[in-house]
Design an enzyme around this catalytic site. Structure first.
Site, mmCIF file in Angstrom:
data_model
loop_
_atom_site.group_PDB
_atom_site.id
_atom_site.type_symbol
_atom_site.label_atom_id
_atom_site.label_comp_id
_atom_site.label_asym_id
_atom_site.label_seq_id
_atom_site.Cartn_x
_atom_site.Cartn_y
_atom_site.Cartn_z
ATOM 1 N N ASP A 1 42.183 30.886 41.563
ATOM 2 C CA ASP A 1 42.050 30.723 42.003
ATOM 3 C C ASP A 1 42.293 29.049 41.636
ATOM 4 O O ASP A 1 40.995 27.785 41.485
ATOM 5 C CB ASP A 1 39.949 30.598 42.399
ATOM 6 C CG ASP A 1 39.481 30.269 40.417
ATOM 7 O OD1 ASP A 1 40.293 30.290 39.923
ATOM 8 O OD2 ASP A 1 38.265 30.330 40.657
ATOM 9 N N ARG A 8 40.847 37.692 43.965
ATOM 10 C CA ARG A 8 41.293 36.922 45.198
ATOM 11 C C ARG A 8 42.221 36.719 45.596
ATOM 12 O O ARG A 8 43.154 35.322 45.178
ATOM 13 C CB ARG A 8 40.546 34.780 45.446
ATOM 14 C CG ARG A 8 39.318 35.343 44.396
ATOM 15 C CD ARG A 8 38.089 33.726 43.985
ATOM 16 N NE ARG A 8 39.250 33.864 42.720
ATOM 17 C CZ ARG A 8 37.948 33.904 42.074
ATOM 18 N NH1 ARG A 8 36.899 34.060 41.355
ATOM 19 N NH2 ARG A 8 38.928 33.938 40.172
ATOM 20 N N ASP A 19 38.070 33.814 25.804
ATOM 21 C CA ASP A 19 39.337 32.204 25.728
ATOM 22 C C ASP A 19 38.765 32.153 24.823
ATOM 23 O O ASP A 19 39.416 31.473 23.128
ATOM 24 C CB ASP A 19 39.483 31.824 27.024
ATOM 25 C CG ASP A 19 37.902 31.247 27.540
ATOM 26 O OD1 ASP A 19 36.682 31.274 27.407
ATOM 27 O OD2 ASP A 19 37.870 30.492 28.547
ATOM 28 N N ASP A 52 44.160 31.859 35.809
ATOM 29 C CA ASP A 52 43.917 31.626 37.038
ATOM 30 C C ASP A 52 44.247 31.945 38.314
ATOM 31 O O ASP A 52 45.370 31.356 38.733
ATOM 32 C CB ASP A 52 42.687 30.679 36.533
ATOM 33 C CG ASP A 52 40.898 31.246 36.056
ATOM 34 O OD1 ASP A 52 41.236 32.784 36.039
ATOM 35 O OD2 ASP A 52 40.062 30.375 35.837
ATOM 36 N N GLN A 94 43.016 43.571 40.097
ATOM 37 C CA GLN A 94 41.323 44.497 40.511
ATOM 38 C C GLN A 94 40.688 44.285 41.612
ATOM 39 O O GLN A 94 39.525 44.133 41.456
ATOM 40 C CB GLN A 94 40.713 43.357 39.321
ATOM 41 C CG GLN A 94 41.644 43.448 38.271
ATOM 42 C CD GLN A 94 41.013 42.979 36.522
ATOM 43 O OE1 GLN A 94 41.459 43.696 35.450
ATOM 44 N NE2 GLN A 94 40.328 42.409 36.939
ATOM 45 N N HIS A 99 41.082 22.999 39.206
ATOM 46 C CA HIS A 99 40.196 24.508 39.502
ATOM 47 C C HIS A 99 39.111 23.639 39.245
ATOM 48 O O HIS A 99 38.547 23.182 39.412
ATOM 49 C CB HIS A 99 40.472 25.069 37.781
ATOM 50 C CG HIS A 99 39.118 26.373 37.678
ATOM 51 N ND1 HIS A 99 38.196 26.450 37.434
ATOM 52 C CD2 HIS A 99 40.076 27.602 37.977
ATOM 53 C CE1 HIS A 99 37.884 28.043 37.564
ATOM 54 N NE2 HIS A 99 38.628 28.412 37.627
ATOM 55 N N ASN A 101 38.075 46.919 38.342
ATOM 56 C CA ASN A 101 38.104 46.025 37.814
ATOM 57 C C ASN A 101 37.365 45.787 36.287
ATOM 58 O O ASN A 101 36.230 45.882 35.937
ATOM 59 C CB ASN A 101 36.967 44.965 38.884
ATOM 60 C CG ASN A 101 36.604 43.566 38.593
ATOM 61 O OD1 ASN A 101 37.225 42.978 37.641
ATOM 62 N ND2 ASN A 101 35.684 43.298 38.568
#
Length: 618
Positions: free
Chosen positions: A249, A162, A359, A247, A191, A383, A220
């Site tokens: 986003d 994004r 994770d 992240d 990606q 988030h 990706n």
């Protein structure tokens, strides 16, 4: 003295409803925020810094660092009083020290030392400000330590599909000079089809980072491949002491970078420092204070004693005793997480899992090497909440299923076969009764790929997503349409639907309802149901005990942006249930062999050499 936890205030573009995260103000008081580090308390007012971002998490510093005392210091001007408080693990409040400020025309410095001795099991420290006839200005308040901490630089790794979100994260990262003082490198694993460099604002964000940014365009490879690329570049090509995953986003609170960095610098031994997740759509709500992986069921969940989905606008820190005990985690999501270099060098790189469970698996593996994870209060990003994602039934269902099995095989000390088989069969039946055939197809493909062993994991970084998309294209429940208005009005009795939505009480009643739903799903559907949905079902009502009694329905997506047309198919119901039974029977039978196989392969799956080959394989 080294500042380890600066008092911060809302940004100019923050909405008013975010203020409770920074200031605890009575209804009739509204302080003037002069900057990110300064405010003016009006006359006849009281304001507290017993807030998420400004209370000092003393118990975590006592438990995990070498620090035994912190000093609150600030500059003040005007008239008023500063009082310092602490809490006990029970949430009870104790007054520690206070000082009057009397008609200070010039800036005056104040210091309040606080011992960390009583904070083993919980408790925070904060200060309140009071005024009478005149305002009081406060500037540059912070918690500091007397003993200088070692200087350690951070390399930040962001993975993105994004690009617009990534540019915003980069701009926030470069907005604070103090943050840039500790950040040595910023790696972006790009990606996506639309590249970060092509997005408006990128040049400004790049300039703000002062030459620290390196954008790496690659295939990706999922979150695992993107984050690992940043880890790899930092460890192999820089001398950064810490690597922070972030992240794209998110809305970043830049102070979280400094707090994570300071905590890791002060740690008695290396620890992974995780940041909390706040709700991007309701910004005073905290997702969870700590999370764990239950190795008996191999599911993640809130840690014992953790507080989940807490709204600070409804109940302040001072008013919520449950927020004051220290809570220990076994992993932290990679929306923001910091790793000392030593942890990566000894633990290895993440598994090639594309997305989901990478994770959690990494933290469990690090813990086996002696490196715990700390979810640090006061360090957080905003988030998108999980409630706006239905990733257990969409294309991500494949990765949820396969990767959970990988984690269980690698790390559970228990014989989890029976639990996995029973839960898996129950879940398969629930999805089939809900006409979610694409989900069951992906889950069964995931089990079959897991049964094939670990040899194909690296290849799946590139092949799994196209395969998943191709499988979903075969099923109408995976195809998103704009709205239920594209279909004729539904025909099902709304009153009957309302009755079906009432949850059953007792196992016997649930079993009867399930049996009726199974029989319904074995019968041929009404011919008209294939073209005209019987019901428009909101996402929150998409439960098996309603859908299992229908022949078709439009079901809203979790984020409300569209619908999918679910159609009952008895042949798919039978064949997919039979496939699930075969796969789970085989999984239970072959589990001991699979555990050995995956554990033997772990060193190779997490090696720098294998990841280097994955990155170079274009």
């Amino acid at each position: 003295m080294d500042a380890v936890h600066r008092i911060i205030l809302p940004r100019d573009d923050d909405p008013l409803d975010v203020r409770p995260m920074y200031l605890d103000e009575p209804e009739n008081v509204h302080c003037q925020v002069d900057s990110r580090r300064g405010l003016t308390v009006p006359e006849h007012a009281k304001v507290s810094f017993a807030t998420y971002f400004n209370a000092f998490p003393a118990s975590y510093w006592k438990r995990w660092t070498v620090v035994d005392e912190v000093v609150l210091r600030m500059r003040v001007r005007g008239s008023g009083r500063i009082d310092v408080y602490r809490s006990k693990p029970s949430g009870d409040v104790v007054h520690l020290e206070g000082s009057f400020v009397r008609d200070a025309a010039d800036w005056t410095s104040l210091e309040f030392p606080v011992s960390l001795r009583p904070f083993e099991d919980g408790g925070l420290i904060w200060f309140d400000a009071f005024t009478h006839e005149t305002p009081l200005e406060i500037q540059d308040a912070e918690w500091a330590v007397r003993t200088p901490l070692p200087v350690k630089k951070v390399a930040v790794s962001i993975t993105t599909m994004r690009p617009h979100d990534a540019v915003e994260a980069l701009r926030a990262l470069g907005s604070d000079p103090a943050v840039l003082d500790v950040v040595s490198n910023v790696f972006v694993a790009d990606q996506g089809a639309v590249k970060v460099r092509s997005v408006a604002g990128f040049a400004e964000a790049e300039a703000g980072l002062g030459g620290r940014l390196e954008v790496i365009e690659q295939d990706n490879l999922g979150g695992a491949g993107g984050f690992t690329r940043g880890m790899f570049e930092a460890v192999e090509h820089t001398d950064a002491d810490q690597i922070m995953l972030m992240d794209d986003d998110i809305r970043l609170e830049p102070e979280a970078v400094l707090r994570s960095n300071a905590f890791a610098r002060a740690a008695a031994s290396p620890v992974i420092v995780g940041s909390h997740m706040l709700n991007l759509q309701a910004r005073t709500r905290l997702h969870s204070t700590a999370e764990i992986v239950d190795l008996g069921t191999c599911f993640w969940r809130a840690a014992p004693g953790a507080v989940t989905d807490h709204d600070f606008a409804v109940s302040s820190l001072r008013e919520t005793p449950e927020l004051h005990p220290r809570v220990d985690a076994t992993y932290n999501g990679w929306w923001m997480c910091l790793f000392p270099r030593e942890v990566i060098e000894r633990t290895g790189y993440p598994l090639p899992l594309f997305i989901k469970w990478d994770d959690a698996e990494y933290s469990l593996r690090a813990l086996e090497h002696g490196y715990p994870t700390v979810s640090l209060p006061g360090s957080a990003v905003w988030h998108m909440p999980w409630t706006d994602k239905n990733d257990s039934t969409d294309w991500q269902a494949y990765f949820h299923t396969r990767n959970r099995l990988v984690l269980a095989a690698l790390h559970s000390p228990y014989d989890v076969r029976n639990g996995i088989v029973k839960h898996g069969l129950k879940l398969s039946l629930r999805h089939l009764l809900s006409m979610e055939y694409s989900t069951v197809v992906l889950q069964q493909k995931a089990i079959e790929d897991f049964l094939d062993g670990p040899a194909g994991l690296f290849d799946s970084l590139r092949s799994a997503l196209p395969m998943v998309r191709a499988l979903r294209e075969e099923h109408s429940d995976a195809q998103r349409l704009e709205s239920a208005r594209e279909f004729p009005p539904p025909t099902f009795d709304m009153v009957r639907a309302e009755a079906l939505l009432r949850p059953s009480k007792g196992k016997a009643t649930i079993a009867v309802r399930a049996a009726k739903s199974v029989l319904h799903n074995l019968r041929p559907p009404q011919a008209s149901a294939g073209d005209r949905p019987q019901l428009n079902v909101p996402a929150l009502n998409a439960r098996w005990f309603l859908l299992g009694n229908l022949d078709s329905a439009t079901v809203s997506t979790a984020d409300g942006t569209g619908v999918a047309f679910y159609k009952r198919d008895p042949d798919q119901f039978r064949s997919l249930m039979a496939r699930a039974i075969r796969n789970y029977r085989r999984l239970g039978k072959e589990w001991p062999r699979l555990r050995r196989q995956y554990r033997d392969a772990l060193p190779d799956l997490t090696s720098a050499e294998q990841w280097r080959k994955a990155f170079e394989n274009r």
